[in-house]
Design a protein around this motif. Structure first.
Motif, PDB file in Angstrom:
ATOM      1  N   ALA B 376       0.800  -1.229   0.000  1.00 18.12           N
ATOM      2  CA  ALA B 376       0.000   0.000   0.000  1.00 18.12           C
ATOM      3  C   ALA B 376       0.833   1.279   0.000  1.00 18.12           C
ATOM      4  O   ALA B 376       0.458   2.259  -0.634  1.00 18.12           O
ATOM      5  CB  ALA B 376      -0.931  -0.005   1.213  1.00 18.12           C
ATOM      6  N   VAL B 377       1.936   1.258   0.715  1.00 16.58           N
ATOM      7  CA  VAL B 377       2.651   2.510   0.958  1.00 16.58           C
ATOM      8  C   VAL B 377       4.117   2.377   0.590  1.00 16.58           C
ATOM      9  O   VAL B 377       4.728   1.328   0.811  1.00 16.58           O
ATOM     10  CB  VAL B 377       2.530   2.920   2.456  1.00 16.58           C
ATOM     11  CG1 VAL B 377       3.313   4.193   2.742  1.00 16.58           C
ATOM     12  CG2 VAL B 377       1.076   3.118   2.835  1.00 16.58           C
ATOM     13  N   ARG B 386       3.824   7.735   0.682  1.00 15.62           N
ATOM     14  CA  ARG B 386       2.829   7.936  -0.373  1.00 15.62           C
ATOM     15  C   ARG B 386       2.339   6.578  -0.848  1.00 15.62           C
ATOM     16  O   ARG B 386       2.996   5.557  -0.637  1.00 15.62           O
ATOM     17  CB  ARG B 386       3.391   8.773  -1.513  1.00 15.62           C
ATOM     18  CG  ARG B 386       4.579   8.200  -2.203  1.00 15.62           C
ATOM     19  CD  ARG B 386       5.225   9.264  -3.084  1.00 15.62           C
ATOM     20  NE  ARG B 386       6.387   8.723  -3.765  1.00 15.62           N
ATOM     21  CZ  ARG B 386       6.372   8.267  -5.008  1.00 15.62           C
ATOM     22  NH1 ARG B 386       5.268   8.283  -5.708  1.00 15.62           N
ATOM     23  NH2 ARG B 386       7.466   7.788  -5.555  1.00 15.62           N
ATOM     24  N   LEU B 387       1.193   6.601  -1.474  1.00 16.52           N
ATOM     25  CA  LEU B 387       0.583   5.351  -1.905  1.00 16.52           C
ATOM     26  C   LEU B 387       1.330   4.745  -3.076  1.00 16.52           C
ATOM     27  O   LEU B 387       1.907   5.472  -3.892  1.00 16.52           O
ATOM     28  CB  LEU B 387      -0.869   5.589  -2.303  1.00 16.52           C
ATOM     29  CG  LEU B 387      -1.850   5.840  -1.152  1.00 16.52           C
ATOM     30  CD1 LEU B 387      -3.196   6.279  -1.702  1.00 16.52           C
ATOM     31  CD2 LEU B 387      -2.023   4.581  -0.320  1.00 16.52           C
ATOM     32  N   HIS B 397      -7.158   6.699  -1.116  1.00 20.56           N
ATOM     33  CA  HIS B 397      -6.489   7.848  -0.492  1.00 20.56           C
ATOM     34  C   HIS B 397      -5.832   7.414   0.823  1.00 20.56           C
ATOM     35  O   HIS B 397      -6.381   6.580   1.546  1.00 20.56           O
ATOM     36  CB  HIS B 397      -7.485   8.961  -0.199  1.00 20.56           C
ATOM     37  CG  HIS B 397      -8.137   9.502  -1.430  1.00 20.56           C
ATOM     38  ND1 HIS B 397      -7.723  10.639  -2.066  1.00 20.56           N
ATOM     39  CD2 HIS B 397      -9.176   9.025  -2.157  1.00 20.56           C
ATOM     40  CE1 HIS B 397      -8.483  10.855  -3.129  1.00 20.56           C
ATOM     41  NE2 HIS B 397      -9.383   9.890  -3.205  1.00 20.56           N
ATOM     42  N   LEU B 398      -4.697   8.027   1.100  1.00 19.11           N
ATOM     43  CA  LEU B 398      -3.981   7.741   2.354  1.00 19.11           C
ATOM     44  C   LEU B 398      -4.295   8.836   3.371  1.00 19.11           C
ATOM     45  O   LEU B 398      -4.253  10.029   3.044  1.00 19.11           O
ATOM     46  CB  LEU B 398      -2.469   7.700   2.080  1.00 19.11           C
ATOM     47  CG  LEU B 398      -1.552   7.493   3.288  1.00 19.11           C
ATOM     48  CD1 LEU B 398      -1.731   6.105   3.883  1.00 19.11           C
ATOM     49  CD2 LEU B 398      -0.093   7.697   2.899  1.00 19.11           C
ATOM     50  N   THR B 400      -3.159  10.049   7.171  1.00 24.73           N
ATOM     51  CA  THR B 400      -2.223   9.807   8.275  1.00 24.73           C
ATOM     52  C   THR B 400      -2.477  10.803   9.411  1.00 24.73           C
ATOM     53  O   THR B 400      -2.976  11.906   9.180  1.00 24.73           O
ATOM     54  CB  THR B 400      -0.750   9.960   7.833  1.00 24.73           C
ATOM     55  OG1 THR B 400      -0.543  11.323   7.454  1.00 24.73           O
ATOM     56  CG2 THR B 400      -0.410   9.057   6.678  1.00 24.73           C
ATOM     57  N   PHE B 647      -1.863   5.173  10.040  1.00 20.15           N
ATOM     58  CA  PHE B 647      -2.036   5.253   8.587  1.00 20.15           C
ATOM     59  C   PHE B 647      -3.366   4.579   8.259  1.00 20.15           C
ATOM     60  O   PHE B 647      -3.602   3.443   8.662  1.00 20.15           O
ATOM     61  CB  PHE B 647      -0.912   4.485   7.862  1.00 20.15           C
ATOM     62  CG  PHE B 647       0.369   5.254   7.711  1.00 20.15           C
ATOM     63  CD1 PHE B 647       0.818   6.096   8.695  1.00 20.15           C
ATOM     64  CD2 PHE B 647       1.135   5.127   6.561  1.00 20.15           C
ATOM     65  CE1 PHE B 647       2.002   6.790   8.577  1.00 20.15           C
ATOM     66  CE2 PHE B 647       2.318   5.820   6.413  1.00 20.15           C
ATOM     67  CZ  PHE B 647       2.766   6.651   7.423  1.00 20.15           C
ATOM     68  N   LEU B 649      -6.550   4.064   5.076  1.00 22.27           N
ATOM     69  CA  LEU B 649      -6.880   4.189   3.658  1.00 22.27           C
ATOM     70  C   LEU B 649      -8.384   4.354   3.511  1.00 22.27           C
ATOM     71  O   LEU B 649      -9.151   3.813   4.303  1.00 22.27           O
ATOM     72  CB  LEU B 649      -6.432   2.939   2.898  1.00 22.27           C
ATOM     73  CG  LEU B 649      -4.943   2.607   2.943  1.00 22.27           C
ATOM     74  CD1 LEU B 649      -4.703   1.249   2.288  1.00 22.27           C
ATOM     75  CD2 LEU B 649      -4.119   3.674   2.250  1.00 22.27           C
TER      76      LEU B 649
END
Lengths: 325, 718
Positions: B376-377, B386-387, B397-398, B400, B647, B649
């Protein structure tokens, strides 16, 4: 036979008392009532007074096995062990530490457990016996050899792998079935297919090898030679004679687990989101919920005893030489 | 053979047909009829233990109680630092102070002079409870379900089994009733001990209720019969809470479900015979005024929150900053809440199915487990997360956020080797603090999901100072604008000054051996513990790990038998007091059972704490906080490890997501686009049929030679 069953059920009482005592002792060696209170009350702001109050409210303020402050029979009855155990013999399990009725939970969870375990048991038995008979039919050929190799390979793979692989390929990559979940009634069919398929495949290796051994032992006996000498086809010999005579060891393994199907499977239920009994016990152990742990151990022991009695009864059905006295 | 093949093919096609008839997406775990419904799908991994607002204290429970119950205050959804705003109250109350004689004092009166703080809260009229049978009345106005016997309840398993429901207006007495419930010994409220130190008369009420409960164990406790001096109803919509002395942090408790209203009718309803046996209790079937009510409660499978038809109404916040506007968080400003009609929470114990279902679009948002983190990251050259491309292609979308939490390694200050206030012991702790390279730990074990801690206060709280100005000078140093851990040579020098040159006792020559108690378990525990040993190896100090279970660990901590230990703390409320109190002397775990696990007791720190906790946020308070930080950094009773970073999503059909680590009622702000979701699900979950055909073919290929061989053998034997 009735007298035999009654006698066996009476024998079960001291066994269940012993199991209960052992569970009780083991549980409280690891967890004190104070530990249980702390876990229930959470990690923050827990005062000694709060712990004492929790113990009083949940009946954990009593002595474990012997109440020296009481007199007479109350020394034994006014204890945590007696008060938590006596009602269980009437299948009154009381409430878990979360306040939920354990009997209700068990009744609600048995259905989902059975929805998976029963088809796995029946289909698994059919598939394994068929596969074993095929290997026996083709014994000493390359088909038998590769069949055994396949069984050994299947046996060597962890059960968890089947689950993860099944979920990955069938549910995630090919989008054929839901990856997890459960629903009642006909809507639940799509959730059951994958765990049943995975469990059946996972059991083929060990099951077929076991049955193959049994059938191979039978196939060398005199009555099989006689059957062949009569001109019966090999299929007829296998399914009419060998299978029938191989039923006793099959029943030993199969009938004894029949009642335990209610108890479900921990890993399968956990991964497929099946709200069955399988995960109930382990959740209770993690939550240090003694009420649920002892109820589940008691139920498991009872069902196992029932399974053994059923096995004995089934012996007398399939083998006229066996008489229950 | 051809016939068998045909049969197998037919079975395969029949199976396909059956599945196709079930759904467009065969792997859809939800009914097809809900495909375009305004429903949010989420999951829970652990079933909640308590949903009674007097008992519930876990974050997984707050996910439900936060949407159902409404305390008088709430946190602003967008504003940072966290800001309290009214929820059911007319305004955020300002306390009035009284002296020992009960005379009013000025707002700026010194804390010593204040005997009592009075919070007067006025709630808005017209707020109504969710539909519930406890409120149902017959034509004559009598409660329909308040005089039931066990037989009448026997077949009731869910609240929906009762035909009639009703509602009533929220009144101030409901809030007072709930405060009394905190003292009910049968509920074992986790905050009773803490609140009885602050709310006037709460302890006395608890004692009285306990006596009555013991004398009449089977009788129901009617709390309306027991007065509470510290909580009074002023009029239908106003109530007062009397607090002992000055306790400014009390205002934050007013934003937690502990102080949400509970109608007496609910207690009366659930107290009837047979209810508890069928799991019909307030602990499992909540009754609130919030935007949602619990319409389906099967903690073994799924829990469903449905929009409360009597919800009093609230609008989406209109005041956010430029970043919020840019992120589209103000697109719904002023629109009525809640947006989502229903939220379905499914039990998902394992991370693999959860993650897969999220990727299939069957969950709207997800955390990131360590198994799927790399998928994922990824991190940029500058270290920013970032993704991955595959996630971005899916429109994920991430999100945090740095949690209002801290993890630390504590030194037991009562220990003869590492504890105490002597200069040598202090230097020893400072040396160890430098050696434990938590920057490396975060990188290796947390996938970068953490920030090295510089003190006990995490970011986002008053008192936290960002950047170089906020560094811990005993462990870090500034290289321009960069914060860098002090060199190992400094640690070795401090160790030598502490009396352990090169890790050996200068007097006896024996190696320094330290003991680390942990209850850590799990697949990566060994590597984590090995890493810890390696940190001290750098100083030539040996670390012996003593692994234990939760109970034994707690026991050791209470008795002060540990030397080094790992611990963490999540904020109850966004105030530095909630972290500094973990180091306040009178809260020592060994002496008082308090939360000061390190048993740290510095008189100067204690004095400053007592001053700081009663101060309003401002430069003067910051000055005191700075002084306190300097003391704890120098004394080093903790190795300040890291502030965890969460984190998360979300799919692009989910809107209005801004991490709010204090608020637990954010479901009402969520908006989803069900049509986009349905389109994406259909696109992502097209069934792949060739494996079925391959399987059928494979089975035929396997059986065919067997059948041939069987026929040949039959012919031979014949």
């Amino acid at each position: 036979m009735f007298a035999y069953i009654l006698r066996r059920l009476l024998y079960a009482i001291p066994i269940l008392v012993g199991v209960n005592l052992l569970t009780f002792a083991l549980f409280f060696v690891v967890n004190t009532p104070d530990d249980m209170a702390r876990l229930q009350l959470g990690a923050k702001h827990v005062t000694p007074e709060a712990i004492e109050r929790w113990k009083v409210e949940h009946g954990y303020d009593k002595p474990l096995l012997l109440n020296t402050r009481a007199t007479g029979s109350a020394q034994l009855t006014d204890t945590l062990f007696f008060q938590r155990s006596a009602a269980m013999f009437a299948f009154q399990f009381g409430k878990g530490d979360d306040g939920r009725d354990i009997g209700n939970e068990i009744r609600a969870r048995m259905g989902p457990s059975l929805a998976i375990a029963l088809p796995v048991f029946v289909i698994g038995l059919l598939v394994n016996i068929t596969f074993a008979l095929l290997m026996v039919f083709f014994r000493a050929t390359y088909l038998d050899l590769w069949g055994v190799v396949l069984c050994v390979v299947l046996m060597s793979i962890s059960g968890l792998f089947y689950i993860i692989a099944g979920q990955y390929f069938i549910a995630k990559l090919w989008n054929l079935l839901p990856i997890s979940g459960y629903a009642g009634g006909i809507h639940g069919l799509k959730f059951i297919l994958l765990p049943v398929l995975v469990s059946v495949v996972a059991g083929i290796g060990s099951g077929s090898r076991w049955y193959r051994t049994i059938f191979l032992e039978e196939i060398g006996k005199d009555y099989v030679r006689t059957a062949r000498a009569k001109g019966l086809s090999e299929i007829r010999v296998l399914f009419r004679h060998v299978l029938k005579n191989g039923m006793i060891p099959i029943l030993t393994g199969a009938v004894v687990v029949l009642p335990l199907l209610f108890m479900g499977s921990l890993i399968t239920e956990s991964f497929f989101g099946i709200p069955g009994l399988g995960s109930y016990t382990i959740d209770a152990i993690q939550a240090q919920d003694f009420s649920v742990v002892r109820a589940m151990v008691f139920l498991g022991s009872f069902l196992y005893i029932v399974g053994l009695i059923l096995t004995d009864i089934s012996y007398s059905w399939v083998d006229p030489r066996v008489r229950l006295q | 053979m051809a016939r068998i093949g045909a049969i197998l093919l037919r079975i395969g096609l029949l199976g396909i047909g059956l599945l196709a008839g079930c759904s467009d997406s065969w792997n859809n775990p939800y009914p097809d009829t809900d495909a375009h419904a305004n429903v949010l799908y989420s999951a829970f991994s652990e079933r909640p233990k308590h949903l009674d607002p007097a008992r519930s204290y876990s974050s997984n429970e707050a996910e439900f109680t936060g949407q159902i119950y409404e305390p008088p205050l709430q946190y602003h959804f967008l504003k940072r630092p966290y800001t309290l705003i009214p929820l059911t109250a007319e305004a955020v109350p300002t306390p009035h102070y009284l002296d020992a004689a009960g005379k009013p004092l000025a707002d700026d009166a010194p804390a010593d002079a204040i005997t009592e703080s009075v919070y007067e809260i006025r709630i808005r009229p017209g707020i109504r409870y969710q539909p519930h049978p406890a409120f149902a009345r017959d034509a004559a106005g009598h409660y329909r379900y308040h005089a039931l016997d066990a037989a009448a309840v026997a077949d009731k398993r869910q609240i929906g089994d009762f035909t009639h429901t009703g509602t009533r207006e929220l009144v101030a007495a409901d809030y007072v009733y709930q405060i009394k419930r905190l003292a009910n010994p049968r509920l074992s409220s986790p905050i009773f001990g803490l609140m009885s130190e602050h709310i006037v008369g709460l302890k006395a009420l608890g004692d009285t209720l306990e006596k009555v409960s013991r004398a009449h164990p089977d009788a129901e406790l009617n709390l309306n019969d027991f007065p509470l001096a510290g909580a009074e109803v002023v009029d239908r919509y106003t109530y007062r809470i009397h607090i002992k002395g000055k306790y400014p942090q009390f205002i934050y408790w007013l934003a937690m479900p502990f102080f949400a209203p509970v109608p007496w009718e609910a207690d009366a309803f659930y107290a009837q015979p047979g209810m508890a046996d069928n799991n019909l209790t307030l602990d499992w079937q909540p009754v609130g005024t919030g935007p949602y009510y619990l319409s389906e409660n099967d903690p073994n499978r799924r829990m469903v929150l449905t929009k409360n038809p009597y919800y009093h109404g609230e609008t989406y916040p209109e005041d956010g900053d430029a970043a919020d506007r840019q992120a589209g968080l103000l697109a719904d400003a002023g629109k009525p809440l809640p947006f989502v009609d229903k939220a379905v929470f499914s039990l998902e114990k394992e991370t693999i199915p959860y993650w897969s279902k999220f990727l299939q679009g069957y969950y709207d948002s997800s955390g990131i487990s360590s198994d799927s983190f790399d998928q994922a990251v990824q991190f940029s050259a500058g270290g920013d997360p970032r993704l991955t491309d595959s996630m971005r292609e899916k429109g994920i979308h991430l999100v945090t956020a740095v949690a209002a939490s801290i993890w630390y390694v504590g030194f037991n200050m009562l220990d003869p080797v590492v504890g105490g206030q002597g200069e040598d012991r202090r230097k020893l702790r400072q040396a160890i603090s430098i050696a434990f390279d938590y920057d490396e730990f975060i990188s290796i074990f947390l996938n970068g999901r953490g920030i090295p801690a510089q003190g006990p206060i995490p970011p986002g709280l008053f008192g936290y100072v960002d950047g170089v100005a906020g560094l811990n000078p005993y462990v870090y140093e500034a290289h321009g604008s960069k914060i860098v851990r002090r060199p190992l040579e400094m640690a070795k020098k401090l160790l030598a000054e502490a009396g352990y040159p090169n890790g050996r006792n200068a007097k006896t020559g024996e190696p320094l051996v330290l003991y680390f108690d942990t209850m850590a378990s799990g697949p990566d525990t060994k590597s984590r513990l090995d890493w810890m040993k390696k940190q001290l190896d750098k100083l030539n100090v040996q670390l012996v790990v003593r692994g234990t279970d939760y109970n034994r660990f707690q026991d050791k901590m209470r008795k002060g038998n540990a030397q080094l230990f790992e611990w963490g703390w999540n904020a109850d409320y966004p105030d530095p007091e909630n972290f500094f109190f973990l180091l306040y002397g009178p809260n020592k775990k060994v002496a008082t059972g308090g939360e000061n696990a390190a048993n740290y007791d510095n008189p100067e720190f204690n004095r400053l704490f007592e001053r700081m906790k009663d101060m309003d946020n401002g430069p003067e308070r910051q000055q005191v906080i700075n002084a306190m930080l300097e003391i704890v950094r120098r004394d080093a009773p903790w190795i300040f490890a890291y502030y965890p970073k969460s984190f998360g999503l979300r799919h692009d059909w989910v809107h209005n997501v801004k991490p709010n680590l204090m608020a637990n009622n954010t479901l009402k702000y969520r908006r989803i686009d069900p049509d986009l979701r349905a389109a994406r699900r259909a696109e992502w979950n097209r069934p792949v049929l060739w494996p079925i055909l391959l399987l059928v073919g494979g089975v035929v290929a396997l059986i065919a030679p067997a059948v041939v061989a069987w026929r040949r053998r039959e012919r031979t034997t014949a």
